[in-house]
Scaffold this active site. Structure first.
Site, PDB file in Angstrom:
ATOM      1  N   TYR A  69      86.418  73.147  24.261  1.00 52.53           N
ATOM      2  CA  TYR A  69      86.369  74.488  24.858  1.00 52.53           C
ATOM      3  C   TYR A  69      87.159  75.442  23.981  1.00 52.53           C
ATOM      4  O   TYR A  69      88.252  75.089  23.513  1.00 52.53           O
ATOM      5  CB  TYR A  69      87.005  74.474  26.257  1.00 52.53           C
ATOM      6  CG  TYR A  69      86.013  74.806  27.329  1.00 52.53           C
ATOM      7  CD1 TYR A  69      85.424  76.066  27.373  1.00 52.53           C
ATOM      8  CD2 TYR A  69      85.623  73.868  28.281  1.00 52.53           C
ATOM      9  CE1 TYR A  69      84.471  76.379  28.338  1.00 52.53           C
ATOM     10  CE2 TYR A  69      84.682  74.173  29.244  1.00 52.53           C
ATOM     11  CZ  TYR A  69      84.108  75.435  29.262  1.00 52.53           C
ATOM     12  OH  TYR A  69      83.170  75.744  30.205  1.00 52.53           O
ATOM     13  N   THR A 127      68.748  86.386  16.074  1.00 48.99           N
ATOM     14  CA  THR A 127      68.806  84.950  16.290  1.00 48.99           C
ATOM     15  C   THR A 127      69.131  84.309  14.941  1.00 48.99           C
ATOM     16  O   THR A 127      69.039  84.964  13.898  1.00 48.99           O
ATOM     17  CB  THR A 127      67.452  84.372  16.760  1.00 48.99           C
ATOM     18  OG1 THR A 127      66.479  84.668  15.768  1.00 48.99           O
ATOM     19  CG2 THR A 127      67.018  84.971  18.090  1.00 48.99           C
TER      20      THR A 127
END
Ligand SMILES: *Cc1c(COP(=O)(O)O)cnc(C)c1O
Length: 421
Positions: free
Chosen positions: A59, A231
């Protein structure tokens, strides 16, 4: 087997044979078919290695040196490298490499400068725009007052005078330049001039053409856009993911919009893979790749025109083209399906002023990013045009499709994919 004896080290084949077999099946499909979907590509093995790495366990909410969790010493270096490379590759003041997808990248740019109810001026979907440019079922269509520009009926290219007129009339907060199915170059300077005249922000969505921009075969929108979204998995040939570039003055606001505004923790495998993708895109081989993508698109397009197909706008300047199938008396839906039977993967697409519904369409979209990655050149584009013509000119002939399928299998075999897998 008890929970505690569960074998964490067991390979996929012994844990979930069902999913493993389907992944093998997908690899086989990619190897034996010809990929003409303009938004797809084959990412290098190195990128896939990163995507399957231990980074998935971490994380790292927040940004480098301001992370909320401990143990970020490696992953924040990775993120810093990705940011630096994105900035260098496109000449940007600031980059955020956390957006999970192109749609989220657009959401981040919009949320940074727009409030619900503000006006968004973007390209009509049925003329080549993207869902996130104001489709009624997309967040963009429900949050904003959407005004759309399209292409000119005769030239089938963007009518910049009409964009300027719509901008003056509707006073949008944001103008979006960029499309998913537009075969021509975009005039970013003109878009900026229009935005400046009315004090709007220009968001350039280069999702499709980022690889061409990186390779220097399409103008770079960075200097004349307030925001650039993209993208990384289309012509840029990286992992599935996205990023946003912006002028320095929006940096803090953009970063807060991405996190904690719309996302939680970044997908670190994707962030690292984007870093590698940016590095690869700065190498001379990638310039050559971009040049060949455009060369192949123009070869495929001319070969199809020689075989009697009408191309929207009469050709292509980039990696994609739109074929109008009305002269062959078939729909995009049927075209997609019979080409699929012959081993050629493409997608149905509306053409400007399409008389058919979006689920049927009169067109097909072809792109050359993936076939170019496989190493194909103009000679193979001619062979593909023959195959496409054979299939689309005889929609009732299943024997013909079988014969073309065999040719496609041979062509695929001559350009092996992921041999080391
Ligand atoms: C593909 C695309 C997107 C969205 O990308 P996703 O990752 O599928 O959300 C956005 N804008 C344009 C113009 C695109 O072509």
């Amino acid at each position: 087997m008890s929970f505690f004896n569960e074998n964490m080290e067991a390979p996929l084949e012994s844990v979930d044979g069902e999913i493993r077999a389907l992944i093998e099946g997908e690899l086989g499909r990619q190897r034996t078919h010809i990929e003409l979907i303009a938004s797809e590509n084959f990412t290098p093995r190195a990128v896939m290695e990163i995507m399957g790495s231990v980074l998935t366990n971490k994380y790292a909410e927040g940004y480098p040196h301001k992370k909320y969790y401990g143990g970020c010493e490696y992953v924040e270096k990775i993120e810093e490298i990705a940011i630096e490379r994105a900035k260098r590759l496109f000449g940007a003041d600031h980059a955020n490499v956390q957006p999970h997808s192109g749609s989220t990248a657009n959401q981040a740019a919009y949320f940074t400068v727009m409030k619900p109810g503000d006006t968004l001026l973007a390209m009509r979907l049925d003329h080549g725009g993207h869902l996130s440019h104001g489709h009624p079922l997309n967040f963009s269509g429900s949050l904003y007052n959407v005004v759309s520009y399209g292409v000119n009926r005769e030239s089938e290219t963007i009518d910049y005078d009409d964009v300027a007129r719509l901008a003056r009339e509707s006073r949008p907060k944001v103008i979006v330049a960029g499309a998913s199915a537009y075969p021509r170059k975009l005039d970013f300077a003109r878009f900026r001039e229009i935005a400046d005249e009315i004090g709007a922000f220009l968001v350039t969505d280069m999702a499709h053409i980022a690889g061409l921009v990186a390779a220097g075969v399409h103008d770079n929108p960075t200097k004349c856009s307030h925001f650039v979204t993209s993208t990384t998995h289309k012509t840029l040939r990286g992992p599935r993911g996205a990023f946003v570039l912006c002028e320095g003055r929006f940096a803090g606001d953009l970063d807060r919009t991405v996190f904690p505004g719309i996302q939680g923790g970044p997908l670190l495998p994707a962030v690292a893979a984007k870093a590698t993708c940016f590095d690869l895109a700065m190498r001379p081989e990638f310039k050559e790749y971009g040049r060949k993508v455009v060369e192949n698109a123009s070869a495929l397009c001319s070969a199809l025109m020689e075989r009697g197909f009408r191309m929207v706008s009469g050709g292509t300047d980039n990696h994609l083209m739109l074929v109008d199938l009305r002269s062959k008396g078939i729909t995009g839906k049927l075209g997609e399906s019979i080409l699929g039977e012959a081993g050629i993967t493409s997608n149905k697409n509306t053409i400007p002023f399409d008389p058919e519904k979006p689920m049927i369409t009169s067109g097909l979209r072809f792109g050359t990013a993936a076939v170019t990655t496989r190493g194909m050149g103009p000679e193979q584009m001619t062979a593909l045009a023959d195959a496409i013509d054979d299939v689309l000119s005889a929609p009732d002939d299943t024997d013909k499709r079988r014969e073309v399928r065999a040719r496609i299998a041979e062509l695929s075999a001559a350009f092996p994919l992921y041999e080391s897998l």
